[in-house]
Scaffold this motif. Structure first.
Motif, mmCIF file in Angstrom:
data_model
loop_
_atom_site.group_PDB
_atom_site.id
_atom_site.type_symbol
_atom_site.label_atom_id
_atom_site.label_comp_id
_atom_site.label_asym_id
_atom_site.label_seq_id
_atom_site.Cartn_x
_atom_site.Cartn_y
_atom_site.Cartn_z
ATOM 1 N N ASP A 119 20.918 -17.608 -17.492
ATOM 2 C CA ASP A 119 21.197 -19.027 -17.230
ATOM 3 C C ASP A 119 20.516 -19.607 -16.003
ATOM 4 O O ASP A 119 20.947 -20.619 -15.458
ATOM 5 C CB ASP A 119 22.708 -19.276 -17.113
ATOM 6 C CG ASP A 119 23.404 -19.075 -18.439
ATOM 7 O OD1 ASP A 119 22.812 -19.464 -19.470
ATOM 8 O OD2 ASP A 119 24.519 -18.502 -18.437
ATOM 9 N N ARG A 124 17.184 -21.415 -14.189
ATOM 10 C CA ARG A 124 16.136 -22.317 -14.651
ATOM 11 C C ARG A 124 15.229 -22.689 -13.477
ATOM 12 O O ARG A 124 15.688 -22.899 -12.357
ATOM 13 C CB ARG A 124 16.769 -23.568 -15.262
ATOM 14 C CG ARG A 124 15.814 -24.435 -16.032
ATOM 15 C CD ARG A 124 16.580 -25.457 -16.882
ATOM 16 N NE ARG A 124 15.637 -26.344 -17.543
ATOM 17 C CZ ARG A 124 14.976 -26.018 -18.657
ATOM 18 N NH1 ARG A 124 15.173 -24.849 -19.224
ATOM 19 N NH2 ARG A 124 14.126 -26.865 -19.200
ATOM 20 N N TYR A 166 17.657 -23.519 -10.461
ATOM 21 C CA TYR A 166 19.060 -23.812 -10.753
ATOM 22 C C TYR A 166 19.713 -22.623 -11.447
ATOM 23 O O TYR A 166 19.052 -21.909 -12.211
ATOM 24 C CB TYR A 166 19.174 -25.021 -11.688
ATOM 25 C CG TYR A 166 18.891 -26.345 -11.027
ATOM 26 C CD1 TYR A 166 19.950 -27.148 -10.600
ATOM 27 C CD2 TYR A 166 17.587 -26.781 -10.837
ATOM 28 C CE1 TYR A 166 19.695 -28.379 -9.991
ATOM 29 C CE2 TYR A 166 17.325 -28.003 -10.232
ATOM 30 C CZ TYR A 166 18.386 -28.793 -9.813
ATOM 31 O OH TYR A 166 18.139 -30.001 -9.215
ATOM 32 N N LYS A 220 22.797 -22.519 -14.026
ATOM 33 C CA LYS A 220 23.557 -23.539 -14.754
ATOM 34 C C LYS A 220 23.259 -24.898 -14.115
ATOM 35 O O LYS A 220 22.113 -25.315 -14.119
ATOM 36 C CB LYS A 220 25.041 -23.202 -14.782
ATOM 37 C CG LYS A 220 25.241 -21.932 -15.608
ATOM 38 C CD LYS A 220 26.669 -21.510 -15.702
ATOM 39 C CE LYS A 220 26.760 -20.242 -16.528
ATOM 40 N NZ LYS A 220 27.958 -19.469 -16.259
ATOM 41 N N ASP A 221 24.241 -25.578 -13.513
ATOM 42 C CA ASP A 221 23.951 -26.891 -12.926
ATOM 43 C C ASP A 221 23.810 -26.840 -11.421
ATOM 44 O O ASP A 221 23.628 -27.863 -10.770
ATOM 45 C CB ASP A 221 25.069 -27.881 -13.290
ATOM 46 C CG ASP A 221 24.961 -28.296 -14.749
ATOM 47 O OD1 ASP A 221 23.828 -28.222 -15.290
ATOM 48 O OD2 ASP A 221 25.994 -28.659 -15.338
ATOM 49 N N GLU A 222 23.917 -25.660 -10.871
ATOM 50 C CA GLU A 222 23.918 -25.563 -9.417
ATOM 51 C C GLU A 222 22.516 -25.277 -8.866
ATOM 52 O O GLU A 222 21.851 -24.335 -9.306
ATOM 53 C CB GLU A 222 24.863 -24.439 -8.991
ATOM 54 C CG GLU A 222 25.137 -24.446 -7.503
ATOM 55 C CD GLU A 222 26.044 -23.286 -7.106
ATOM 56 O OE1 GLU A 222 26.496 -23.277 -5.962
ATOM 57 O OE2 GLU A 222 26.257 -22.390 -7.947
ATOM 58 N N SER A 245 23.534 -29.355 -3.004
ATOM 59 C CA SER A 245 24.258 -28.090 -3.104
ATOM 60 C C SER A 245 24.219 -27.352 -1.777
ATOM 61 O O SER A 245 23.149 -27.039 -1.260
ATOM 62 C CB SER A 245 23.624 -27.224 -4.209
ATOM 63 O OG SER A 245 23.965 -25.880 -3.997
#
Length: 571
Positions: A462, A464, A476, A478-480, A514
């Motif tokens: 997961d 990216r 990233y 996931k979304d973090e 973040s």
DNA sequence: TACAACATGCGGGTAATCCT
DNA sequence: AGGATTACCCGCATGTTGTA
């Protein structure tokens, strides 16, 4: 003064202002043929467009002492200075050249390794002891092109015929070739012409109807010129180095637009080259005497002109044939990527718009100039993309080029070409991810990446990765947001803080997005003040020297460890 | 004062377009 | 339609200037 919008070029200047440096070690003499004209071997043919062996030596020193022998490439090899100089330092060299004058010079260099010195001397002495007028006439007459008609006086023309008949009687192929090449190399000296950028310039003593009175400094007699040339060749042959050129040099006769695609990926460590400039020089005309001597007729000259990299107003576009070629190679993606980066080059299109407007309004002295500029950059873009594919990790390209002006508009050739080439460090990241099987997308292959850098890329677990401009790279989970990388390639110390300042904005953004995000700063120059600033700000997790990443395997692996292991915990 | 990887121009032929 | 005019292509040439 007309109102013109210069922003795109200004932006490009700003982007690269901190990467432009003046190097006083490389002067006019170094980047031109001047330094070579008295050097053994190099002086056989006055190849005005060449650079000097000093330049190649400088680059080799600058590139650093490597244990292994390098693979060096010159896609615009000319008379072969890059090749000759590289192999002298123990490297291997490959040269691509289309102009037959250049390949003839390199062939002469091969012959220098092979030729029997004694036989060369015997024939040379034979020539010296007999006067050419007494030799039989033979059937050869100089095969003039329209623009070489009347280049020699009657006496010289007759002497050439007799000399060609004389060398036909030399049985030793190697000796015969060098004698033939000596004649090729003196054609300008014995003619009424001199090579003058775009065309031949004619001496007032020629029978041509001329408007201006140009006086060539000295026109040599055939006998004098050929003896001098053969003497120089003989002197240099005594300094040859036991067949090194033959063993370690590969010469490819053809256009690099065709030939680069046949070379393997990641094979070359170093490219040293000087492409044609975008300056309207037409080498099929300045080398008309030599081409005629090589047996080129009008038709063949025209064909050659169209095959050469577009740098004259008479060049037609090669887009269709290049498209067909890449389609046939099943590399349309590569071609499309070149088209894309070509249309993304805003500064170039700014120049083209201005030139096209001028053309419509009749202000250009030649209406083909916009087409020439466009063709030039399209073709050079292909060359640069292919070079980036065949360059090994840590490899470098050194290119001599010049900016040009049309109608007072400057075309920033250097910056436009730099922009085409800037994706190297991103490729490096992808390569490492491939090596460690961390890329999730099955359709994303190594070959595909060399042809087109993705805008983003799914990694395993997961993760990216995104490529952008601010920041240059971000990761990233996931979304973090977990990590960002800013790359600043500027090499002047004075601009180090300014570049860091720009990067801090991006770092602050990422920390706002973040709190866990780790920031990496890649720069080519670190000053004490910059180190202090980074310490105080505490924005940067870790900083790396770009040059070290490219050149030092240990630093590179440390960089990857920091990013993927410590920051992302991907391993 | 010679030499330049320098910069700009022109004439002739043919195709495209305009005009009556 | 067809002659006149204009645009464009192509090939070849000359003018200018900093530097060693």
């Amino acid at each position: 003064m007309e109102k013109v919008n210069l922003t795109k070029r200004d932006e490009l200047y700003d982007k690269y202002s901190d990467k432009l440096i003046l190097n006083s070690a490389l002067n006019r003499a170094t980047v031109s043929f001047q330094n070579n004209k008295n050097e053994p071997f190099y002086r056989w043919l006055k190849f005005k467009e060449g650079f000097s062996s000093n330049l190649v030596n400088h680059v080799l020193r600058h590139f650093g002492n490597r244990e292994k022998s390098l693979q060096v490439l010159d896609p615009f090899a000319g008379s072969g200075t890059t090749l000759t100089t590289s192999i002298r330092k123990g490297h291997h060299a490959t040269g691509i050249e289309l102009l037959p004058v250049g390949t003839a010079a390199m062939r002469a260099r091969l012959m220098a390794d092979l030729v029997d010195l004694q036989r060369f001397e015997i024939h040379f002495n034979g020539l010296k002891s007999t006067s050419l007028d007494k030799l039989p006439k033979g059937t050869y007459s100089f095969p003039h092109l329209r623009i070489t008609e009347g280049a020699f006086n009657g006496e010289t023309e007759a002497a050439i015929s007799k000399y060609v008949a004389f060398i036909d009687s030399i049985h030793d192929e190697n000796v015969r070739y060098l004698f033939w090449f000596a004649c090729l190399a003196i054609l300008e000296d014995i003619s009424y012409t001199s090579k003058d950028g775009q065309y031949l310039r004619w001496d007032y003593r020629s029978s041509r109807p001329l408007k201006s009175k140009y006086s060539k400094s000295k026109i040599y007699s055939f006998q004098q010129a050929i003896q001098d040339k053969l003497q120089i060749i003989l002197n240099d042959l005594r300094k040859r180095d036991a067949g090194k050129f033959t063993e370690n040099v590969r010469i490819i006769e053809g256009s690099c637009l065709d030939e680069l695609s046949t070379l393997p990926s990641e094979h070359f460590d170093l490219v040293v080259t000087s492409p044609p400039y975008c300056n309207r020089y037409d080498y099929t005309r300045t080398y008309a005497l030599e081409l005629a001597f090589l047996g080129y007729d009008e038709e063949k000259v025209k064909k050659l002109r169209q095959r050469l990299l577009s740098s004259t107003v008479e060049n037609k576009t090669k887009k269709d044939q290049l498209y067909a070629k890449y389609a046939q190679l099943n590399r349309q993606v590569f071609y499309d990527r070149i088209l894309e980066s070509f249309s993304d080059q805003k500064a170039m299109h700014e120049v083209l718009e201005i030139l096209n407007l001028a053309r419509r309004e009749g202000r250009l002295n030649n209406n083909n100039i916009p087409g020439m500029v466009e063709n030039y950059f399209f073709e050079m873009n292909i060359v640069i993309h292919e070079l980036s594919r065949i360059l090994s990790p840590g490899g470098r390209v050194y290119m001599v080029n010049d900016n040009v002006q049309y109608m007072g508009e400057e075309v920033p050739v250097d910056l436009i070409l730099s922009d085409f080439a800037e994706e190297r460090i991103k490729t490096l990241l992808l390569e490492w991810l491939f090596d460690n099987n961390l890329i999730k997308e099955p359709e994303l292959t190594r070959e595909a990446v060399y042809q087109q850098l993705p805008k983003s890329c799914d990694l395993v677990k997961d993760f990216r990765m995104y490529f952008g401009s601010e920041p240059d790279v971000s990761f990233y989970h996931k979304d973090e947001l977990l990590a960002v990388i800013e790359i600043k390639g500027g090499t002047d110390a004075a601009g180090a803080l300014e570049r860091y300042g720009a990067a801090t904005k991006s770092f602050q953004h990422s920390l706002e997005a973040s709190k866990r995000c780790r920031n990496f700063y890649l720069a080519a120059v670190f000053t004490p003040e910059l180190e202090r600033r980074m310490n105080d700000d505490r924005l940067v997790e870790k900083a790396f020297d770009i040059i070290d990443i490219l050149d030092e395997p240990e630093v590179r692996s440390e960089f990857f460890t920091e990013v993927f292991h410590h920051a992302l915990r991907l391993l």
